[in-house]
Structure formats: C-alpha cells, structure tokens
Design an enzyme around this catalytic site. Structure first.
Site, PDB file in Angstrom:
ATOM      1  N   GLU A   1      20.291  33.333   7.062  1.00  0.00           N
ATOM      2  CA  GLU A   1      20.283  34.783   7.343  1.00  0.00           C
ATOM      3  C   GLU A   1      20.354  35.091   8.827  1.00  0.00           C
ATOM      4  O   GLU A   1      19.378  35.573   9.427  1.00  0.00           O
ATOM      5  CB  GLU A   1      19.040  35.442   6.735  1.00  0.00           C
ATOM      6  CG  GLU A   1      19.178  35.694   5.259  1.00  0.00           C
ATOM      7  CD  GLU A   1      18.044  36.556   4.692  1.00  0.00           C
ATOM      8  OE1 GLU A   1      17.140  36.934   5.456  1.00  0.00           O
ATOM      9  OE2 GLU A   1      18.089  36.844   3.498  1.00  0.00           O
TER      10      GLU A   1
ATOM     11  N   GLU B   1      20.155  33.989  -2.714  1.00  0.00           N
ATOM     12  CA  GLU B   1      18.743  34.198  -3.026  1.00  0.00           C
ATOM     13  C   GLU B   1      18.649  35.443  -3.912  1.00  0.00           C
ATOM     14  O   GLU B   1      19.025  36.540  -3.492  1.00  0.00           O
ATOM     15  CB  GLU B   1      17.936  34.428  -1.741  1.00  0.00           C
ATOM     16  CG  GLU B   1      17.977  33.250  -0.785  1.00  0.00           C
ATOM     17  CD  GLU B   1      17.153  33.497   0.481  1.00  0.00           C
ATOM     18  OE1 GLU B   1      16.362  34.465   0.530  1.00  0.00           O
ATOM     19  OE2 GLU B   1      17.338  32.729   1.439  1.00  0.00           O
TER      20      GLU B   1
HETATM   21  C1  GAL Z   1      14.986  36.090   2.816  1.00  0.00           C
HETATM   22  C2  GAL Z   1      14.937  34.742   3.520  1.00  0.00           C
HETATM   23  C3  GAL Z   1      14.078  33.744   2.775  1.00  0.00           C
HETATM   24  C4  GAL Z   1      12.790  34.379   2.364  1.00  0.00           C
HETATM   25  C5  GAL Z   1      13.083  35.580   1.526  1.00  0.00           C
HETATM   26  C6  GAL Z   1      11.851  36.262   1.003  1.00  0.00           C
HETATM   27  O1  GAL Z   1      15.330  37.099   3.701  1.00  0.00           O
HETATM   28  O2  GAL Z   1      16.231  34.217   3.664  1.00  0.00           O
HETATM   29  O3  GAL Z   1      13.844  32.628   3.597  1.00  0.00           O
HETATM   30  O4  GAL Z   1      12.065  34.715   3.493  1.00  0.00           O
HETATM   31  O5  GAL Z   1      13.774  36.506   2.307  1.00  0.00           O
HETATM   32  O6  GAL Z   1      12.181  37.370   0.213  1.00  0.00           O
END
Ligand code: GAL
Length: 659
Positions: A142, A313
């Site tokens: 990110e 994710e």
């Molecule tokens: C994203 C990040 C992850 C984790 C996640 C939590 O922004 O890439 O590492 O922190 O959020 O929701």
C-alpha cells in the site's frame, strides 16, 4: 476466479503452520500472500540473513498445494537500518522527521533507502524467484498508506529541483509557467526553489501541484526499481502491488503501468466510516458498506491491470482503524467477494488468516479468531469457494474480461489540484467522481473507469467528473468516439501549469463546447441553488450544490448552445452542444440520475431503476445481482434466467448469478 488469504507465519509458532496450510486448502483457498512486513526476521542484523524460517514456511504452503504471493518487505524498514541511516525517515510538513515504531517510515527520495531497498529486494527475489511454490509477487505494501507519499526532506527537495529542471529546462520558463511575478516570488535558478511548505500563507499553487507531481513520480520510480529486480530473478511470475483507493497522493495509473496485476485492498465498512458520506448514509450502510464503493474500486483497478485485477485484502469482519468499527452483516463477506468477481477480479484474498492477539491490529478480525476457530468470514469464504465451483462448471466464459459501453474518466492530478486550489472548502474530487459513478450504477449500467488519455472509441456514453486540466487532444477524442459526453463543472478550467486559460474555461474544450465560463462561485454545504429543466412545469427539478459556473452561451445563433436547464436566477445550469453536455454545478443525486438516464437512452443504452441497494453486473454470459438492501429483491423481468447461484428471490445480503 480464485480465493487467497494474507498470512503471517512469523506471528505464529511453527508448530501451527502445517495445520494452517491444510485448513486453508480445505477451505478452498489457493493463494497465500506472505512476508510484506517481515524484514526484521529476514535480516535480523545488518547483512545477516535468516531465511530458514521463511524457506520452511514457503515449503509448508507449497506442500499443501497452495501458491505463494511473495512480497518485498520494504514497507517496514527495521530499527537497525533506521539507526544507521536516519535520512530514511520522511520529513513531515512541520519539518520534523517521522519516527520509528509503526510502518511506512521511509522517504521515497532517500538515496540510502533506495540502495537498501535494492539490496533486500534482490536478496528476496534471488532466494525465492524460482521456488516452485512462488507464483506471484507483490511490491512493498500500500504505497501512500498513512499519508506517506509527500516528504519535505533535503533529499526530496534536491530531487525536486532536478525534476523541475527536466520539466522546464530554463528558470525563465518556470517563472512564466507558474506566474512567480505575483508577490515577487521570482527565482533566478532552480537551486533557489524549496519545498512549498511552512509558508506564511498558502504557498504558490503551481509550485504545490508540481511538488505533488514530483512526489508521485518518485513512487513510480521506486516501484519500478523493485519490479525490475523481481523480473530479473523471477521471470514469468506476475508482479502486483496492492493499491488503496483512499491513498491517492500518487498516480495509480503510472505505477500500474509497470505491473502485471493491479490489486487493491477492500475495506467497505472502514472506508464508509472514514469517507465523505453524510451521517445518514453512514448509518444506513453501516454493516454493508455503500453499494457502489467497492464496485467503483473494482472498476478503477480492472481498468489499469494488465492481467485480471485482484482484491489483495478483503475485509473479513470488523476492522480496527476506523473511528467506529461495526461488524458486517452475515452474508456480506460473501457478497463482497462475489461483487469483485462480477467486476472481473481474478482473485479475492482475505485479510487475514487469523486475528493477531498482539500489536496495533489486535482488534482486526481475520477468517479465524485468535484462538483459532473459524469466524463468520471464514465460513462465508468457504461458501464462496463452493459457489465458484458452481459458476465455473456452469459457464465456460465465467472468467471473461469486461468491456463496458460507459466510461467514467478518473484522474489523480485532478484530486491534487482541487486539494491545492479548492475555492470551496468541500470540493472533494473523489467524492464527485464517486457520485457520478454511483448514479450510473443505480441505473444498472456497467462502467469502465479510464484515465484521461485512454482510447475512447467504442464507448456510447463518456462521463467526465470535474476535470480542470484536459489533454490537448481530448476534445478531438471525445467527438471522434461518437459517444454522448457529460462534462462536470470546472472541466477545462485550468492549464497544465494551473493557470486560467486565455479564452477562459472550458479552455481546450471550446472547440466542442462553444461557451465561456466568465464567473464561478462556490456554495456552502447548507446552500443549494434550485434548477429547472427546460420545458418543465415544475419550479424546481432538483438543486445544484457546491459550485456554480456562470456560462455565456455565445451571441450568434450558429454557435449558441442549447440551454437544457437554468438556475432560479436564469443562469444556465446545463447546456449542450450536440452530443457534448455540460453541467454547471454538481446536482443532487436524484437530478443527476434523471439526467444521466435521459442521456444514456439517447446513447442507445437501456437503463433500469434498480431496487434500493440492489446492483447488477455482467461478466461473460452471466448476470450477477447483489442485494445490499434490507428487502427481499425479486427478479421478475427475466423469465428465462437459469440460476447458477441463488434464485429469483434474493434475500438481503444475498447474491444471485444467472445465465
Ligand atoms: C491495510 C494494510 C494491511 C492492514 C489492513 C488492516 O491497509 O495493507 O497491512 O493494516 O489495512 O485493515
């Protein structure tokens, strides 16, 4: 259509790994992303690598039949590295370096970090580049998360000067382009130029915009370095990065151009809570997310990905980072997953396998609870795996790529420009782009999100949210496409140097839109301007919000514009010249939807008013219907539908897929 999961073997005793891998596989997961924050375990002290644990983790996953998405660990430089090279830390607008103790504490312009990154990326890529279980790569994690693109370090300023030299060649050209004669800001050499920060009042807007462009290019340069290293050591394995639509301090198109797969991180509830949505909407979609938010992102990243985009994710339950963190309604994790596939995703990967009992994200759900029982999100992922089998068995073209008839132009520079020079405090570009997108989706239209330099041929309807700087060939490309075109207010209102065009807005679009925007005003959030459509019996067909362009429509009949709507004081609110439509304000949602519906019909598209919270997408020969709403939705008008998933009656949070 595959499922994946984000996994942190370094967080758990090694004795658990085999069982984890076995259960992942049994659940229907095929890909496992690892190692993006594991630098301190890969290289515990300078130059002393410890690969043993990671070798074993990759082997365990591979032996279970899982594919590994290996990451470079550069989002988290370890303490010893920062102590050796404190210049790695980015410098904030207050002139102070940020400190160690969380993540993303690095400056894209730091030469020592560039070298350190080359070294660790080469080490990881060399070690795992040809491992049979490693099928994909992710660079860093990110970019832009936690506002980490723009740094005001001496290294950044030094590179900014070089960037300016390359852009303007001579200092006179820069002085002219920026208009530095204003307030005696003229420079005699590039070396006199500092970062546009800590000034008494606002810093020069063109200076600021160039600093943002520069900072964005630094991210692309840094990512490209990683991609090249990975490709050299791991030929044939696609390279991805996980973007976040909320982190728009850099141009995602430019970074994606160097990747094989654009992926993004989808947290529909956290995003709703943290974004511009009115409190009523935050309450209404509290446990589902806004029905167009994830889908907008899918369409953004689908457009910039060479291979099918992924959700790297996927929110699996409540998160930890929003002001409030509600739990998704049962069914939502499955619905979100299907929404991604419906929009063309190749993989949906859940974040994370198991909730961590320690550190910053201990309140963030996983597919499993910290005591290792399957959570609701985990069971829903299992159901998605089952659905996928049904969908793939039923339709050979389920994995087809998507090309829509409607394009929405989305631009990162526009966001920076409005941030720098809003003229109305709440003129927030992503919000307005989203509102146009949402209106189109509410009409049942599939949408491609495209950059401003995309080929436009083949589209029937092109919607351009406020776009101050347009390319020189934009007018020509718009007309050549033959599409109906809607331009939002402020389009064509600035030159690339951030000046008012000589002939006034719409500047470079004047050839297709013979108008002159001679005055503008911004409106407070509690002020709206009634709008009346031409020929309407009603006094008030809706309202304009945020902004008004005052348009002069030309004296001679020949170049007069058609005035399709006026404000209460008689000024044009919506004008058109043939297929080019221009909105002089940001209309309320109902009026925007009504106007888009009419223009879409003119473009030969069929539009349907969908039920509240119901959305439709088409991919291959299949139609996907998703119900974010509270009511059962019955599909009455498709008598021949053959259902592959679900049925004609779609429960709240339910999904139906039919041929
Ligand atoms: C994203 C990040 C992850 C984790 C996640 C939590 O922004 O890439 O590492 O922190 O959020 O929701």
């Amino acid at each position: 259509m595959r499922l994946g999961v984000c996994y942190y073997p370094e967080h758990w005793p090694e004795s658990m790994w085999e069982d984890d891998a076995r259960r992942m596989k049994a659940l229907g997961i095929e890909q496992v992303r690892i190692a993006e924050f594991a630098w301190s375990r890969m290289e515990p002290s300078p130059g002393e690598y410890d690969w043993g644990w990671l070798d074993r983790a990759v082997d365990v996953l591979g032996a279970a039949g899982l594919q590994v998405v290996m990451c470079t660990p550069t989002a988290t430089p370890p303490k010893w590295l920062i102590d050796r090279h404190p210049d790695i830390l980015p410098v904030g607008a207050d002139g102070r370096p940020r400190t160690f103790g969380s993540r993303r504490h690095y400056d894209f312009s730091s030469p020592s970090y560039y070298v350190a990154s080359e070294r660790i990326c080469s080490a990881v890529a060399e070690r795992y580049g040809k491992h049979p279980a490693v099928a994909y790569w992710q660079t860093d994690n990110e970019f832009g998360c936690h506002n980490t693109v723009v740094s005001y370090s001496p290294a950044a300023v030094g590179r900014f000067r070089e960037w300016l030299k390359a852009r303007y060649k001579t200092i006179d050209a820069l002085n002219r382009a920026w208009g530095t004669v204003f307030w005696s800001m003229e420079y005699r050499s590039f070396d006199e130029i500092d970062a546009p920060v800590a000034t008494v009042t606002e810093a020069h807007p063109s200076h600021r915009l160039d600093y943002r462009r520069f900072a964005s290019d630094e991210v692309a340069r840094y990512n490209r370095m990683q991609v090249e290293i990975i490709r050299a050591h791991s030929p044939g394995r696609p390279v991805a990065h996980n973007f976040m639509q909320l982190f728009t301090e850099f141009d995602h198109y430019k970074v994606a151009a160097d990747l094989d797969v654009a992926t993004w991180d989808s947290y529909p509830l956290g995003a709703l809570e943290e974004q511009w949505f009115a409190p009523e909407l935050k309450a209404k979609w509290l446990r589902t997310g806004h029905p167009d938010f994830a889908s907008f992102n899918h369409d953004v990243y689908r457009g910039m990905s060479k291979l099918p985009f992924w959700v790297m994710e996927q929110q699996p339950g409540p998160v930890n980072w929003a002001h409030w963190n509600p739990a998704p309604l049962p069914g939502m994790v499955r619905l979100w997953s299907w929404e991604a596939f419906a929009h063309g995703a190749g993989c949906v990967s859940y974040f994370r396998w198991r909730q961590a009992p320690f550190a910053q994200e201990q309140m963030h759900a996983g597919l499993n609870t910290p005591d290792n029982r399957l959570d609701i999100g985990g069971s829903e992922a299992a159901q998605v795996a089952e659905d996928i089998r049904a969908v793939l068995a039923a339709a050979e073209d389920a994995n087809a790529s998507i090309r829509s008839k409607v394009a929405l132009v989305y631009d990162y520079e526009a966001k920076w420009l409005f941030e720098i020079h809003p003229q109305g405090a709440d003129f927030h570009y992503p919000r307005f782009a989203f509102e146009y997108y949402s209106a189109l989706r509410g009409l049942g239209l599939d949408v491609d999100v495209v950059p401003v330099d995309a080929p436009l041929d083949g589209y029937r309807l092109i919607v351009v949210p406020p776009l101050p700087v347009v390319p020189a060939d934009f007018a020509e490309r718009l007309t050549r496409s033959g599409a109906q075109v809607v331009l939002g207010p402020r389009t064509g209102s600035k030159t690339a140097d951030l000046q008012i065009p000589a002939s006034l807005p719409p500047g470079l679009l004047a050839s297709v839109l013979p108008a002159r925007v001679w005055r503008v005003e911004s409106l407070r959030p509690n002020v709206t301007e009634p709008v009346r459509l031409a020929g309407s019996a009603s006094l008030d067909d809706g309202v304009g919000r945020h902004w008004r362009d005052f348009i002069e429509t030309g004296a001679s009949d020949q170049d007069a514009l058609e005035i399709c709507a006026r404000f209460a004081d008689g000024h044009p609110a919506y004008v058109r010249s043939g297929a080019i439509h221009y909105f002089a304000s940001l209309f309320d949602d109902a009026l925007t939807t009504r106007l888009f519906a009419g223009i879409a019909r003119e473009a030969g598209l069929s539009v349907t008013a969908l039920g509240d919270g119901v959305r439709v997408s088409r991919r291959g020969g299949l139609t996907y219907v998703l119900n974010y709403g509270e009511q059962v939705h019955t599909l009455a008008d498709v008598p021949d539908a053959a259902f592959v998933v679900g049925s004609r009656e779609i429960q709240p949070q339910g999904v139906a897929v039919y041929r």
